[in-house]
Design an enzyme around this catalytic site. Structure first.
Site, PDB file in Angstrom:
ATOM      1  N   THR A  36       0.695  -1.281  -0.104  1.00 29.67           N
ATOM      2  CA  THR A  36       0.107   0.143   0.124  1.00 29.67           C
ATOM      3  C   THR A  36       0.985   1.390  -0.388  1.00 29.67           C
ATOM      4  OG1 THR A  36      -0.163  -0.285   2.426  1.00 29.67           O
ATOM      5  CG2 THR A  36      -2.005  -1.183   1.061  1.00 29.67           C
ATOM      6  N   ALA A 126      15.425 -11.879   4.787  1.00 34.85           N
ATOM      7  CA  ALA A 126      14.096 -12.430   5.422  1.00 34.85           C
ATOM      8  C   ALA A 126      12.774 -11.610   5.396  1.00 34.85           C
ATOM      9  CB  ALA A 126      14.458 -12.889   6.877  1.00 34.85           C
ATOM     10  N   SER A 131      18.331  -4.457   4.658  1.00 38.44           N
ATOM     11  CA  SER A 131      19.003  -3.492   4.165  1.00 38.44           C
ATOM     12  C   SER A 131      18.322  -2.191   4.315  1.00 38.44           C
ATOM     13  CB  SER A 131      18.614  -3.772   2.506  1.00 38.44           C
ATOM     14  OG  SER A 131      17.495  -3.746   2.369  1.00 38.44           O
ATOM     15  N   GLU A 163      17.669   3.777  -2.860  1.00 35.27           N
ATOM     16  CA  GLU A 163      17.058   2.430  -3.103  1.00 35.27           C
ATOM     17  C   GLU A 163      16.711   2.275  -4.740  1.00 35.27           C
ATOM     18  OE1 GLU A 163      15.177  -0.568  -1.699  1.00 35.27           O
ATOM     19  OE2 GLU A 163      17.055  -0.816  -0.190  1.00 35.27           O
ATOM     20  N   ASP A 175       9.609   0.594   4.945  1.00 34.46           N
ATOM     21  CA  ASP A 175      10.643   0.054   5.650  1.00 34.46           C
ATOM     22  C   ASP A 175      11.579   1.323   6.591  1.00 34.46           C
ATOM     23  OD1 ASP A 175       9.513  -1.937   4.727  1.00 34.46           O
ATOM     24  OD2 ASP A 175      11.403  -2.110   3.204  1.00 34.46           O
ATOM     25  N   TYR A 227       8.157  -7.370  -8.025  1.00 33.62           N
ATOM     26  CA  TYR A 227       7.736  -6.144  -7.387  1.00 33.62           C
ATOM     27  C   TYR A 227       7.537  -5.079  -8.414  1.00 33.62           C
ATOM     28  CZ  TYR A 227       8.109  -2.637  -3.625  1.00 33.62           C
ATOM     29  OH  TYR A 227       7.699  -1.609  -2.863  1.00 33.62           O
TER      30      TYR A 227
HETATM   31  C1  GLA Z   1       9.093  -4.101   0.627  1.00 30.83           C
HETATM   32  C2  GLA Z   1       9.386  -2.612   0.148  1.00 30.83           C
HETATM   33  C3  GLA Z   1       8.287  -1.648   0.822  1.00 30.83           C
HETATM   34  C4  GLA Z   1       6.940  -1.880   0.631  1.00 30.83           C
HETATM   35  C5  GLA Z   1       6.810  -3.528   1.053  1.00 30.83           C
HETATM   36  C6  GLA Z   1       5.529  -4.142   0.600  1.00 30.83           C
HETATM   37  O1  GLA Z   1       9.304  -4.198   1.869  1.00 30.83           O
HETATM   38  O2  GLA Z   1      10.537  -2.013   0.559  1.00 30.83           O
HETATM   39  O3  GLA Z   1       8.378  -0.200   0.517  1.00 30.83           O
HETATM   40  O4  GLA Z   1       6.346  -1.758  -0.380  1.00 30.83           O
HETATM   41  O5  GLA Z   1       7.787  -4.268   0.205  1.00 30.83           O
HETATM   42  O6  GLA Z   1       4.357  -3.563   1.607  1.00 30.83           O
END
Ligand code: GLA
Length: 385
Positions: A36, A126, A131, A163, A175, A227
């Site tokens: 999201t 994991a 990272s 990133e 993250d 992704y």
């Molecule tokens: C990874 C990405 C995040 C997010 C999640 C899915 O962790 O780094 O930005 O998009 O996937 O919610």
């Protein structure tokens, strides 16, 4: 010994002097709100106790020299690089993360030559943001050495740029925002569009519950995985619908919006819209102290990620199913998917049974044995010494 102490000790061993400072940042678990963030939506992460620490001292030759501590104290040092020579595609592997941060800070006019020594215990690959914890700790270290204070929302955006453009992973803001802003005993309710964040108390143990984190040890990579394709699909759908992001589709409008879209984009939109709603429902339940009732929302999130968003994998599905069959109140994959970790909401007295059931289900299918730990909401990033 904690990671900050390990990093400081290794720094002294490698450089023959104490570091100017040590900064560290945690990995994260996202309770709910997956895929999201890059749709301007809602997320609900908490920081885990596992951290990456960076011991650092400034250098005046525009160079960064990065070492990392492996198991049993063995250190590996990457070739020193001049920051002005850094460009996307020039560095690969683990050194790309700290280098990308130095690169992005340079673009902000922040001089960042430094010796860095990394120590951490966030399991890599994991889905627990190892990272991003490295990038956050590096950013705080380089900013700290430069004496520069910045808002965490600026730092999070710069890390996203590192990133996306330097490392080449088209990830969102979840993250790093979690790693920088989470606090002990809370989940962070973040509206990614506005940047507004609320610390919502989250003490599962007070309710006799635990968030069991299940590292399936199936590997994933956001640079190679689907992704980016999911992200592009969402952006395409928003464009067709004439809105800035899928965040702008409400649950009531969902059916009408789906009817306007080509068939292949519909499941993506359905996931994002229903997932945003599940985050809001989860926050409301937690505020009413109805912890056990979030279980079905976690399970619905997993089904949506598996069937509509299609980012799960056998290991994640088996982990979630086995946990539920053994009495978990709900379970879901977390993070980007295609491997990584799942979480299960379990009653404290059922934890051993759930753990045994997941281990047995993995063994039966000849999967690598999973690793499990209790996800206790922990402190966010900061300076340790
Ligand atoms: C990874 C990405 C995040 C997010 C999640 C899915 O962790 O780094 O930005 O998009 O996937 O919610």
């Amino acid at each position: 010994m904690n990671q900050a102490a390990r990093a400081a000790e290794a720094f002294e061993r490698l450089h023959g002097r104490s570091p100017a400072g040590v900064w560290s940042a945690p990995g994260r678990v996202n309770l709910i709100g997956e895929h999201t963030d890059y749709n301007d939506g809602f997320v609900l992460p908490f920081a885990i106790p596992h951290r990456t620490a960076v011991a650092a001292s400034p250098r005046d030759d525009d160079t960064i020299k990065v070492s990392t501590l492996h198991d049993r104290g063995r250190a590996e040092t990457a070739d020193p690089v001049r920051i002005s020579d850094l460009a996307p595609g020039t560095i690969s592997g683990w050194p790309a993360y700290p280098s990308g941060v130095a690169w992005v800070l340079r673009q902000q006019g922040i001089s960042a030559g430094a010796d860095l020594v990394i120590a951490g215990d966030v399991p890599a690959g994991a889905g627990l943001s190892s990272s991003h914890s490295l990038e956050c700790a590096t950013a705080l270290a380089l900013l700290g050495l430069a004496g520069s204070t910045q808002s965490t929302s600026d730092i999070a955006k710069w890390i996203q740029q590192a990133e996306n453009d330097f490392v080449g992973a088209p990830t969102g803001l979840l993250d790093q925002t979690a790693s920088l802003n989470c606090t002990e005993a809370h989940v962070l309710f973040l509206d990614v569009r506005s940047g507004e964040a609320e610390q919502v108390p989250f003490d599962a143990s007070r309710h006799g519950l635990e968030v069991l984190v299940i590292d399936t040890r199936a590997s994933h990579s956001h640079t190679e995985s689907g992704y980016g394709a999911r992200r592009r699909g969402c952006e395409q759908a928003a464009e067709i619908l004439g809105i800035p992001a899928l965040r702008d589709v409400s649950l009531d409008e969902l059916d009408g919006s789906l009817a306007k879209l080509p068939e292949e984009l519909r499941p993506l939109v359905k996931h994002v819209v229903t997932e945003n709603d599940r985050v809001l429902q989860t926050v409301a339940l937690l505020k009413q102290d109805k912890y056990a009732e979030i279980g079905p929302l976690l399970s619905a999130s997993h089904a949506s990620l598996r069937d509509d968003y299609r980012v799960s994998c056998d290991e994640l599905d088996v982990a979630a199913e086995a946990a539920e069959a053994a009495g978990a109140l709900g379970a879901r994959m977390i993070g980007g998917g295609f491997g990584g970790s799942a979480i299960a909401l379990v009653r404290g007295d059922a934890r051993a049974e759930v753990e045994a059931a997941v281990t047995e289900a993995f063994a039966k299918r000849s999967f690598t044995a999973p690793r499990m730990f209790t996800g206790v909401p922990s402190a966010g990033a900061g300076q340790d010494r």
